[in-house]
Scaffold this motif. Structure first.
Motif, PDB file in Angstrom:
ATOM      1  N   PRO A 194       0.778  -1.250   0.047  1.00  0.00           N
ATOM      2  CA  PRO A 194       0.035   0.088   0.020  1.00  0.00           C
ATOM      3  C   PRO A 194       0.981   1.388  -0.022  1.00  0.00           C
ATOM      4  CG  PRO A 194       0.112  -1.118   2.243  1.00  0.00           C
ATOM      5  CD  PRO A 194       0.820  -2.121   1.274  1.00  0.00           C
ATOM      6  N   SER A 195       0.323   2.416  -0.690  1.00  0.00           N
ATOM      7  CA  SER A 195       1.252   3.471  -0.453  1.00  0.00           C
ATOM      8  C   SER A 195       0.849   4.239   0.939  1.00  0.00           C
ATOM      9  CB  SER A 195       0.123   4.632  -1.319  1.00  0.00           C
ATOM     10  OG  SER A 195      -1.005   4.744  -0.922  1.00  0.00           O
ATOM     11  N   LEU A 196       1.608   5.327   1.086  1.00  0.00           N
ATOM     12  CA  LEU A 196       1.626   5.990   2.254  1.00  0.00           C
ATOM     13  C   LEU A 196       0.172   6.283   2.883  1.00  0.00           C
ATOM     14  CD1 LEU A 196       4.846   8.457   2.028  1.00  0.00           C
ATOM     15  CD2 LEU A 196       4.628   6.251   3.208  1.00  0.00           C
ATOM     16  N   GLU A 197      -0.670   6.557   1.953  1.00  0.00           N
ATOM     17  CA  GLU A 197      -2.057   6.802   2.446  1.00  0.00           C
ATOM     18  C   GLU A 197      -2.860   5.564   2.592  1.00  0.00           C
ATOM     19  OE1 GLU A 197      -0.561   8.001  -0.465  1.00  0.00           O
ATOM     20  OE2 GLU A 197      -0.282   9.912   0.325  1.00  0.00           O
ATOM     21  N   GLY A 198      -2.306   4.398   2.343  1.00  0.00           N
ATOM     22  CA  GLY A 198      -2.742   3.062   2.818  1.00  0.00           C
ATOM     23  C   GLY A 198      -3.739   2.557   1.592  1.00  0.00           C
ATOM     24  N   THR A 199      -3.588   3.066   0.338  1.00  0.00           N
ATOM     25  CA  THR A 199      -4.179   2.898  -0.645  1.00  0.00           C
ATOM     26  C   THR A 199      -3.575   2.144  -1.903  1.00  0.00           C
ATOM     27  OG1 THR A 199      -4.167   4.833  -1.884  1.00  0.00           O
ATOM     28  CG2 THR A 199      -5.925   4.422  -0.463  1.00  0.00           C
ATOM     29  N   GLY A 200      -4.039   1.417  -2.780  1.00  0.00           N
ATOM     30  CA  GLY A 200      -3.597   0.701  -3.958  1.00  0.00           C
ATOM     31  C   GLY A 200      -2.515  -0.314  -3.637  1.00  0.00           C
ATOM     32  N   GLN A 201      -2.936  -1.118  -2.509  1.00  0.00           N
ATOM     33  CA  GLN A 201      -2.289  -2.459  -2.236  1.00  0.00           C
ATOM     34  C   GLN A 201      -2.786  -3.679  -3.441  1.00  0.00           C
ATOM     35  OE1 GLN A 201      -3.012  -4.053   1.495  1.00  0.00           O
ATOM     36  NE2 GLN A 201      -1.377  -5.460   1.387  1.00  0.00           N
ATOM     37  N   VAL A 202      -2.069  -4.557  -3.923  1.00  0.00           N
ATOM     38  CA  VAL A 202      -2.337  -5.543  -4.497  1.00  0.00           C
ATOM     39  C   VAL A 202      -1.832  -6.845  -3.923  1.00  0.00           C
ATOM     40  CG1 VAL A 202      -2.273  -6.638  -7.057  1.00  0.00           C
ATOM     41  CG2 VAL A 202      -2.368  -4.307  -6.746  1.00  0.00           C
ATOM     42  N   THR A 203      -2.600  -7.572  -3.697  1.00  0.00           N
ATOM     43  CA  THR A 203      -2.301  -8.996  -2.918  1.00  0.00           C
ATOM     44  C   THR A 203      -1.955 -10.052  -3.725  1.00  0.00           C
ATOM     45  OG1 THR A 203      -4.388  -9.450  -2.328  1.00  0.00           O
ATOM     46  CG2 THR A 203      -3.403  -8.042  -0.657  1.00  0.00           C
ATOM     47  N   GLN A 204      -1.436 -11.181  -3.394  1.00  0.00           N
ATOM     48  CA  GLN A 204      -1.506 -12.441  -4.137  1.00  0.00           C
ATOM     49  C   GLN A 204      -2.612 -12.781  -4.428  1.00  0.00           C
ATOM     50  OE1 GLN A 204       1.110 -15.364  -2.052  1.00  0.00           O
ATOM     51  NE2 GLN A 204       2.985 -14.617  -3.266  1.00  0.00           N
ATOM     52  N   ARG A 205      -3.719 -12.684  -3.663  1.00  0.00           N
ATOM     53  CA  ARG A 205      -4.901 -12.938  -3.725  1.00  0.00           C
ATOM     54  C   ARG A 205      -5.790 -12.245  -5.007  1.00  0.00           C
ATOM     55  NH1 ARG A 205      -9.715 -14.304   0.588  1.00  0.00           N
ATOM     56  NH2 ARG A 205     -10.895 -15.895  -0.686  1.00  0.00           N
ATOM     57  N   GLU A 237      -4.630 -16.552   0.126  1.00  0.00           N
ATOM     58  CA  GLU A 237      -4.841 -16.728  -1.232  1.00  0.00           C
ATOM     59  C   GLU A 237      -4.631 -18.319  -1.471  1.00  0.00           C
ATOM     60  OE1 GLU A 237      -0.615 -16.214  -0.060  1.00  0.00           O
ATOM     61  OE2 GLU A 237      -2.185 -15.200   0.146  1.00  0.00           O
ATOM     62  N   ALA A 238      -4.355 -19.217  -0.253  1.00  0.00           N
ATOM     63  CA  ALA A 238      -4.146 -20.751  -0.500  1.00  0.00           C
ATOM     64  C   ALA A 238      -5.557 -21.348  -0.976  1.00  0.00           C
ATOM     65  CB  ALA A 238      -3.708 -21.067   0.885  1.00  0.00           C
ATOM     66  N   PHE A 239      -6.707 -20.591  -0.602  1.00  0.00           N
ATOM     67  CA  PHE A 239      -7.954 -21.063  -1.100  1.00  0.00           C
ATOM     68  C   PHE A 239      -8.015 -21.013  -2.775  1.00  0.00           C
ATOM     69  CE2 PHE A 239     -12.340 -20.413  -2.155  1.00  0.00           C
ATOM     70  CZ  PHE A 239     -13.011 -21.459  -1.758  1.00  0.00           C
ATOM     71  N   ASP A 240      -7.597 -19.659  -2.912  1.00  0.00           N
ATOM     72  CA  ASP A 240      -7.858 -19.638  -4.598  1.00  0.00           C
ATOM     73  C   ASP A 240      -6.673 -20.526  -5.146  1.00  0.00           C
ATOM     74  OD1 ASP A 240      -9.453 -17.035  -4.301  1.00  0.00           O
ATOM     75  OD2 ASP A 240      -8.135 -16.686  -2.919  1.00  0.00           O
ATOM     76  N   MET A 241      -5.689 -20.704  -4.707  1.00  0.00           N
ATOM     77  CA  MET A 241      -4.833 -21.794  -5.361  1.00  0.00           C
ATOM     78  C   MET A 241      -5.482 -22.978  -5.461  1.00  0.00           C
ATOM     79  SD  MET A 241      -1.541 -21.786  -6.624  1.00  0.00           S
ATOM     80  CE  MET A 241      -1.061 -23.260  -7.476  1.00  0.00           C
ATOM     81  N   LEU A 242      -5.884 -23.524  -4.487  1.00  0.00           N
ATOM     82  CA  LEU A 242      -6.557 -24.580  -4.500  1.00  0.00           C
ATOM     83  C   LEU A 242      -7.702 -24.882  -5.483  1.00  0.00           C
ATOM     84  CD1 LEU A 242      -7.029 -25.768  -0.616  1.00  0.00           C
ATOM     85  CD2 LEU A 242      -5.074 -26.431  -2.152  1.00  0.00           C
ATOM     86  N   ASN A 259      -4.976 -24.188   7.624  1.00  0.00           N
ATOM     87  CA  ASN A 259      -5.002 -22.899   8.177  1.00  0.00           C
ATOM     88  C   ASN A 259      -5.129 -21.529   7.439  1.00  0.00           C
ATOM     89  OD1 ASN A 259      -5.120 -24.406  10.575  1.00  0.00           O
ATOM     90  ND2 ASN A 259      -3.071 -24.402  11.079  1.00  0.00           N
ATOM     91  N   MET A 260      -4.349 -21.608   6.482  1.00  0.00           N
ATOM     92  CA  MET A 260      -4.496 -20.481   5.581  1.00  0.00           C
ATOM     93  C   MET A 260      -5.758 -20.309   4.875  1.00  0.00           C
ATOM     94  SD  MET A 260      -0.346 -20.212   4.001  1.00  0.00           S
ATOM     95  CE  MET A 260      -0.347 -21.862   3.406  1.00  0.00           C
ATOM     96  N   VAL A 261      -6.545 -21.694   4.542  1.00  0.00           N
ATOM     97  CA  VAL A 261      -7.719 -21.299   3.919  1.00  0.00           C
ATOM     98  C   VAL A 261      -8.557 -20.602   4.855  1.00  0.00           C
ATOM     99  CG1 VAL A 261      -9.427 -22.552   2.917  1.00  0.00           C
ATOM    100  CG2 VAL A 261      -7.108 -23.212   2.118  1.00  0.00           C
ATOM    101  N   GLN A 262      -8.500 -21.091   6.077  1.00  0.00           N
ATOM    102  CA  GLN A 262      -9.638 -20.668   6.970  1.00  0.00           C
ATOM    103  C   GLN A 262      -9.446 -19.163   7.220  1.00  0.00           C
ATOM    104  OE1 GLN A 262      -8.540 -23.358  10.338  1.00  0.00           O
ATOM    105  NE2 GLN A 262     -10.422 -24.621   9.808  1.00  0.00           N
ATOM    106  N   MET A 263      -8.182 -18.611   7.102  1.00  0.00           N
ATOM    107  CA  MET A 263      -7.845 -17.065   7.109  1.00  0.00           C
ATOM    108  C   MET A 263      -8.897 -16.407   6.354  1.00  0.00           C
ATOM    109  SD  MET A 263      -3.866 -16.990   7.446  1.00  0.00           S
ATOM    110  CE  MET A 263      -3.654 -15.352   6.978  1.00  0.00           C
TER     111      MET A 263
END
Length: 476
Positions: A305-316, A339-344, A372-376
């Motif tokens: 994310p930027s300093l303003e907390g916007t624009g983040q792009v995650t693995q998911r 993102e483990a759920f999306d990978m599965l 555990n990661m899927v449950q997140m």
């Protein structure tokens, strides 16, 4: 009469000259230089600004003070346009001139060392340069100005490399981050990034790092290690290498598991070499470090994310986008969250042959970590449904470990066989058993196997690799 530097006819061919006019005798004021200085438009040489001698008495000058004098006479904007070798030679000329003028007792070796230091600071990563060039080093850890460690052959050792102070470390860290469009400062004191050669870098600054900025660099060998090379250095046997080759060719979904620095990414790269060159591959990573050899590879990288907390792009986010890019295979550098759920899901919807890595201590622990990661991200999804997804998606889990002798080895290859009640069942295709240590402290052992027929035998038959698999199993 002494002159700064060399005469023009002594200069190496192609090397921009320093100030080519000789200095007048002290203390007479110098004449204007005959050649343009770096600070003038279109300049191609450094101008050495002569200084008057204030006293005939010798005053020792600390290296830091000499360094400041040298930098004062260099225009950074113009210095950035020349190569390191040219810059180093010209800086050495300036140092030699100042040492003569100020009657400094500096040996030729000390002058060369200072010239190297300044040139490395201006064109590269300062004291890191020789470490990055040393092919025997796999990890570099800067814990403080005089607290630097490296890893060679799996063993940590402290070395004599020094930074001037904490600000020097922070300056190098900021230069590394800026090269890939990242920033690291007090407002954003942590960053994962990469060097141009693909080496992975983690930086953490004060106040999070209490005593000093810390830089951790995971280097990758200039020559890409394949399965044959890993057999040669003792990471696996030829039979295990053959099984992993078949897994890559027959599009099995593989999860590489291991601890930090165990060699997960290296093994993933090696297995990926058996992906067909006619397949479209999308890779997803926090910091791009995979080195796939196929011609049709799309590399995606997360964004903080930027300093303003916007624009983040995650693995998911990238996984969702990758599914719209018509991939044949998806390679996730490391799953560490929801993102483990999306990978599965991707593995279960036609993207077989996908590969990923996860931090875990055994193949059984890897399954628990994925659950555990899927449950997140799917808190309302029943445990049995998650485990059913895992069983349907994963074919093989390969466990890599850096053992106490420093050798990275494959210690377990497990097949995910099914679900009995609430428990995921697995079968150890190969497991490393410790036998003894040799006289050099190297661990010796053998692989054992249950020799069970794998659940994916039909896939092996489809690709015509069932006999090759059976032959490799007999050799374990």
């Amino acid at each position: 009469m002494k002159k700064f530097g060399r005469r023009p006819d002594d200069m190496p061919e192609g090397l921009p000259a320093l100030a080519t006019s000789p200095l007048p005798p002290m203390p007479v004021a110098p004449a204007p230089p005959a050649s343009p200085s770096l600070s003038s438009p279109g300049a191609a040489s450094f101008e050495v600004t002569p200084r008057r001698e204030e006293s005939a008495v010798h005053h020792p000058v600390m290296p830091a003070s000499l360094r400041e004098k040298v930098i004062e006479q260099i225009d950074p904007a113009v210095a950035a346009t020349v190569s390191r070798d040219i810059l180093r030679r010209q800086v050495e000329e300036i140092i030699h001139g100042i040492a003569n003028q100020d009657r400094l007792e500096l040996s030729g070796r000390e002058q060369v060392m200072l010239a190297d230091e300044i040139a490395d600071d201006m064109t590269g990563y300062g004291p890191l340069r020789p470490l990055l060039m040393d092919q025997s080093i796999s990890d570099i850890m800067i814990n403080g100005p005089s607290n630097v460690y490296v890893e060679r052959s799996g063993k940590l050792e402290r070395i004599a490399v020094r930074f001037r102070d904490n600000d020097h470390i922070a300056s190098v860290a900021q230069k590394i981050a800026a090269q890939v469009g990242r920033r690291v400062d007090e407002s954003s004191p942590m960053v994962d990034c990469r060097l141009p050669d693909g080496s992975r870098v983690n930086i953490i600054l004060p106040p999070l790092a209490i005593h000093s900025p810390c830089i951790s660099i995971r280097k990758f060998p200039s020559h890409r290690l394949n399965l044959a090379g890993m057999v040669e250095n003792g990471s696996m046997t030829p039979a295990i290498a053959k099984l992993l080759e078949i897994a890559g060719r027959s599009r099995l979904n593989v999860l590489v598991s291991g601890g930090t620095g165990s060699g997960k990414t290296t093994l993933l790269n090696a297995i990926s070499q058996f992906i067909g060159h006619n397949e479209r591959i999308v890779t997803i990573e926090d910091a791009a470090e995979l080195q796939l050899q196929q011609p049709h590879v799309i590399s995606l990288e997360t964004r903080p994310p930027s300093l303003e907390g916007t624009g983040q792009v995650t693995q998911r986010d990238l996984l969702w986008n990758a599914l719209r890019m018509r991939p044949d295979r998806i390679v996730v550098g490391e799953v560490r969250g929801a993102e483990a759920f999306d990978m599965l899901q991707a593995m279960n919807t036609g993207h077989d042959g996908s590969i990923s890595t996860v931090h875990a201590n055994s193949t059984r622990d890897a399954l628990t970590r994925v659950e555990n990661m899927v449950q997140m991200g799917q808190v309302n999804l029943p445990s049995r449904a998650i485990r059913a997804q895992i069983v349907a998606a994963l074919d093989l889990i390969v466990q890599v470990e850096r053992m106490r002798d420093g050798q990275r080895r494959i210690v377990q290859v497990s097949e995910v066989t099914g679900l009995e009640g609430e428990v995921i069942t697995t079968n150890d295709i190969a497991a490393f058993e410790y036998k003894e240590e040799d006289v050099h402290g190297r661990i010796l052992g053998t692989y054992t196997s249950t020799n069970a027929i794998p659940k994916f035998k039909s896939r092996l038959v489809y690709f015509g690799l069932d006999r090759a698999w059976a032959e490799a199993m007999r050799q374990i």
